[in-house]
Write a protein that holds these residues in place. Structure first.
Motif, PDB file in Angstrom:
ATOM      1  N   GLN A  52       0.827  -1.197   0.000  1.00  0.00           N
ATOM      2  CA  GLN A  52       0.000   0.000   0.000  1.00  0.00           C
ATOM      3  C   GLN A  52       0.865   1.253   0.000  1.00  0.00           C
ATOM      4  OE1 GLN A  52      -2.913   0.091   3.118  1.00  0.00           O
ATOM      5  NE2 GLN A  52      -3.500   2.211   2.743  1.00  0.00           N
ATOM      6  N   ASN A  53       1.916   1.237   0.791  1.00  0.00           N
ATOM      7  CA  ASN A  53       2.816   2.382   0.924  1.00  0.00           C
ATOM      8  C   ASN A  53       3.476   2.730  -0.410  1.00  0.00           C
ATOM      9  OD1 ASN A  53       5.852   3.208   2.548  1.00  0.00           O
ATOM     10  ND2 ASN A  53       3.947   4.330   2.816  1.00  0.00           N
ATOM     11  N   ILE A  54       3.934   1.711  -1.136  1.00  0.00           N
ATOM     12  CA  ILE A  54       4.609   1.955  -2.412  1.00  0.00           C
ATOM     13  C   ILE A  54       3.646   2.540  -3.433  1.00  0.00           C
ATOM     14  CG2 ILE A  54       5.690   0.802  -4.385  1.00  0.00           C
ATOM     15  CD1 ILE A  54       7.049  -1.060  -2.368  1.00  0.00           C
ATOM     16  N   VAL A  55       2.468   1.996  -3.511  1.00  0.00           N
ATOM     17  CA  VAL A  55       1.478   2.499  -4.461  1.00  0.00           C
ATOM     18  C   VAL A  55       1.129   3.957  -4.157  1.00  0.00           C
ATOM     19  CG1 VAL A  55      -0.915   2.287  -5.211  1.00  0.00           C
ATOM     20  CG2 VAL A  55       0.517   0.254  -5.012  1.00  0.00           C
ATOM     21  N   GLU A  56       1.065   4.317  -2.879  1.00  0.00           N
ATOM     22  CA  GLU A  56       0.721   5.682  -2.488  1.00  0.00           C
ATOM     23  C   GLU A  56       1.838   6.677  -2.775  1.00  0.00           C
ATOM     24  OE1 GLU A  56      -2.233   4.543   1.278  1.00  0.00           O
ATOM     25  OE2 GLU A  56      -0.187   5.240   1.627  1.00  0.00           O
ATOM     26  N   LEU A  57       3.104   6.232  -2.669  1.00  0.00           N
ATOM     27  CA  LEU A  57       4.227   7.160  -2.726  1.00  0.00           C
ATOM     28  C   LEU A  57       4.997   7.146  -4.034  1.00  0.00           C
ATOM     29  CD1 LEU A  57       5.673   6.651   0.876  1.00  0.00           C
ATOM     30  CD2 LEU A  57       4.260   8.541   0.061  1.00  0.00           C
ATOM     31  N   GLN A  58       5.101   5.993  -4.668  1.00  0.00           N
ATOM     32  CA  GLN A  58       5.939   5.871  -5.850  1.00  0.00           C
ATOM     33  C   GLN A  58       5.246   6.503  -7.060  1.00  0.00           C
ATOM     34  OE1 GLN A  58       8.994   4.755  -5.768  1.00  0.00           O
ATOM     35  NE2 GLN A  58       9.489   4.654  -7.942  1.00  0.00           N
ATOM     36  N   ARG A  59       5.983   7.261  -7.828  1.00  0.00           N
ATOM     37  CA  ARG A  59       5.414   7.953  -8.983  1.00  0.00           C
ATOM     38  C   ARG A  59       6.036   7.504 -10.296  1.00  0.00           C
ATOM     39  NH1 ARG A  59       2.257   8.358  -5.795  1.00  0.00           N
ATOM     40  NH2 ARG A  59       1.378  10.191  -4.771  1.00  0.00           N
ATOM     41  N   SER A  60       6.853   6.472 -10.258  1.00  0.00           N
ATOM     42  CA  SER A  60       7.451   5.945 -11.483  1.00  0.00           C
ATOM     43  C   SER A  60       7.665   4.445 -11.311  1.00  0.00           C
ATOM     44  CB  SER A  60       8.782   6.644 -11.778  1.00  0.00           C
ATOM     45  OG  SER A  60       9.696   6.450 -10.707  1.00  0.00           O
ATOM     46  N   SER A  61       8.020   3.762 -12.381  1.00  0.00           N
ATOM     47  CA  SER A  61       8.206   2.308 -12.339  1.00  0.00           C
ATOM     48  C   SER A  61       9.306   1.943 -11.350  1.00  0.00           C
ATOM     49  CB  SER A  61       8.550   1.787 -13.730  1.00  0.00           C
ATOM     50  OG  SER A  61       7.490   2.039 -14.627  1.00  0.00           O
ATOM     51  N   VAL A  62       9.164   0.795 -10.711  1.00  0.00           N
ATOM     52  CA  VAL A  62      10.116   0.421  -9.671  1.00  0.00           C
ATOM     53  C   VAL A  62      10.251  -1.093  -9.597  1.00  0.00           C
ATOM     54  CG1 VAL A  62       8.281   0.479  -7.911  1.00  0.00           C
ATOM     55  CG2 VAL A  62      10.674   0.677  -7.214  1.00  0.00           C
ATOM     56  N   LEU A  63      11.479  -1.553  -9.371  1.00  0.00           N
ATOM     57  CA  LEU A  63      11.758  -2.958  -9.093  1.00  0.00           C
ATOM     58  C   LEU A  63      11.572  -3.203  -7.603  1.00  0.00           C
ATOM     59  CD1 LEU A  63      15.039  -3.585 -11.141  1.00  0.00           C
ATOM     60  CD2 LEU A  63      12.772  -4.541 -11.626  1.00  0.00           C
ATOM     61  N   LEU A  64      11.011  -4.353  -7.260  1.00  0.00           N
ATOM     62  CA  LEU A  64      10.773  -4.726  -5.871  1.00  0.00           C
ATOM     63  C   LEU A  64      11.423  -6.071  -5.598  1.00  0.00           C
ATOM     64  CD1 LEU A  64       6.914  -4.026  -5.848  1.00  0.00           C
ATOM     65  CD2 LEU A  64       8.723  -2.438  -5.165  1.00  0.00           C
ATOM     66  N   VAL A  65      12.188  -6.165  -4.516  1.00  0.00           N
ATOM     67  CA  VAL A  65      12.804  -7.435  -4.119  1.00  0.00           C
ATOM     68  C   VAL A  65      12.557  -7.631  -2.633  1.00  0.00           C
ATOM     69  CG1 VAL A  65      14.931  -8.759  -3.874  1.00  0.00           C
ATOM     70  CG2 VAL A  65      14.584  -7.325  -5.910  1.00  0.00           C
ATOM     71  N   PHE A  66      12.000  -8.800  -2.283  1.00  0.00           N
ATOM     72  CA  PHE A  66      11.672  -9.082  -0.895  1.00  0.00           C
ATOM     73  C   PHE A  66      12.184 -10.447  -0.480  1.00  0.00           C
ATOM     74  CE2 PHE A  66       8.280  -6.353  -2.522  1.00  0.00           C
ATOM     75  CZ  PHE A  66       8.387  -5.287  -1.633  1.00  0.00           C
ATOM     76  N   GLU A  67      12.738 -10.510   0.739  1.00  0.00           N
ATOM     77  CA  GLU A  67      12.947 -11.815   1.353  1.00  0.00           C
ATOM     78  C   GLU A  67      11.585 -12.301   1.845  1.00  0.00           C
ATOM     79  OE1 GLU A  67      15.202 -14.032   5.061  1.00  0.00           O
ATOM     80  OE2 GLU A  67      16.155 -12.313   4.104  1.00  0.00           O
ATOM     81  N   VAL A  68      11.363 -13.620   1.768  1.00  0.00           N
ATOM     82  CA  VAL A  68      10.091 -14.200   2.195  1.00  0.00           C
ATOM     83  C   VAL A  68      10.348 -15.450   3.018  1.00  0.00           C
ATOM     84  CG1 VAL A  68       8.851 -13.293   0.193  1.00  0.00           C
ATOM     85  CG2 VAL A  68       9.842 -15.595   0.081  1.00  0.00           C
ATOM     86  N   GLY A  69       9.356 -15.838   3.807  1.00  0.00           N
ATOM     87  CA  GLY A  69       9.436 -17.094   4.534  1.00  0.00           C
ATOM     88  C   GLY A  69       9.416 -18.274   3.580  1.00  0.00           C
ATOM     89  N   ALA A  70       9.820 -19.432   4.065  1.00  0.00           N
ATOM     90  CA  ALA A  70      10.032 -20.599   3.215  1.00  0.00           C
ATOM     91  C   ALA A  70       8.797 -21.036   2.441  1.00  0.00           C
ATOM     92  CB  ALA A  70      10.556 -21.762   4.059  1.00  0.00           C
ATOM     93  N   THR A  71       7.608 -20.703   2.917  1.00  0.00           N
ATOM     94  CA  THR A  71       6.377 -21.116   2.228  1.00  0.00           C
ATOM     95  C   THR A  71       5.520 -19.923   1.791  1.00  0.00           C
ATOM     96  OG1 THR A  71       5.140 -21.272   4.314  1.00  0.00           O
ATOM     97  CG2 THR A  71       6.303 -23.256   3.576  1.00  0.00           C
TER      98      THR A  71
END
Length: 292
Positions: free
Chosen positions: A237-256
């Motif tokens: 939600q935060n990114i959609v509200e603040l970002q005004r141009s295209s962006v790459l997103l990388v996240f660590e996630v839990g194993a499942t």
């Protein structure tokens, strides 16, 4: 369990005593841990330990005794020594930050792979690291990308102080700004890459974690809400509200969690690019892109 190492105890004797004490306490790899503690506290490498095995430990006796007491309580070696190796560099670790895991290198590798594939490695990229903790993600990326600049956010000012110290030690402090905030609130400039290792353990699972994690990592760095996905939803939600141009997103996630995290960001307009597995074969990092 208490062990007293005297100043006249030799390195060889101390190694034997530490190994036996850790073994009796049920530590999984007592010989390895004893060696790491001895080397870290005495400032020696493995060859030095062998070559100087008959040398007394001297004034470091008390520190060794305290270190083995802490390890018997399952405190991680990195916390006892105050340092953790990550992506070929040493990072300061304190009780205020998550103890970095080797699995997190998957997120760094995934981000660098995408940047290299797009021919952007030498560009003046703008990178944001949400929930930076010790700063391992932003500091490593800036060290690997000499023309990039970044912002690192965290709700913990104490964690930001640790991240700042790591940035200074590794020589990238002049290219990163540290901001005490939630998500990217107050960070108005557009970013080329947003990366994060957010809390992703469900609240109900925290009590069953290994003692080395449950008792020593900050709770706020672990607790991801009822299903472990709360912070991902907030970031989306935060990114959609603040970002005004295209962006790459990388996240660590839990194993499942990979599919669930991808779905959360897909619902916010992102499309999936790539995933990366950790050393255990679990999908540990996901990459997406939002076109705006």
């Amino acid at each position: 369990m208490r062990v007293d190492i005297r100043p006249d105890t030799t390195i060889a004797e101390a190694l034997t005593l530490l190994t036996r004490t850790l073994g009796e306490a049920g530590i999984e790899a007592p010989s390895r841990d004893a060696r790491f503690l001895l080397q870290g506290i005495l400032g020696l490498d493995g060859a030095d330990v062998l070559a100087r095995s008959d040398r007394p430990v001297g004034e470091d006796a008390g520190r060794l005794s305290e270190a083995v007491r802490r390890r018997v309580s399952h405190e991680p070696i990195s916390r006892i020594l105050g340092r953790r190796a990550f992506y070929g560099r040493d990072f300061i670790v304190t009780p205020d930050v998550l103890d970095p895991r080797p699995d997190t290198e998957a997120a760094v590798e995934l981000a660098l792979d995408l940047i290299e594939a797009r021919g952007l490695s030498d560009e003046a990229l703008s990178i944001a690291d949400i929930g930076t903790g010790s700063g391992i993600l932003i500091v490593t990326l800036l060290a690997e990308l000499p023309n990039a600049r970044g912002i690192a956010t965290d709700i913990s000012k104490a964690a930001l102080d640790v991240a700042r110290r790591n940035a200074e030690a590794i020589g990238v402090a002049d290219r990163v700004e540290f901001v005490a905030t939630t998500g990217l609130d107050g960070c108005t400039r557009p970013f080329d890459l947003v990366i994060s290792n957010p809390p992703y353990i469900s609240t109900g699972e925290i009590g069953g974690l290994e003692r080395s994690v449950r008792d020593f990592d900050p709770l706020e760095a672990l607790d991801g809400g009822a299903d472990g996905l709360s912070v991902y939803r907030e970031i989306a939600q935060n990114i959609v509200e603040l970002q005004r141009s295209s962006v790459l997103l990388v996240f660590e996630v839990g194993a499942t969690q990979a599919d669930d995290v991808v779905k959360i960001f897909s619902n916010s307009g992102a499309h999936f690019l790539k995933a990366r597995r950790d050393l255990g074969g679990h999908t540990r990092a996901v990459a997406l892109e939002i076109h705006l």
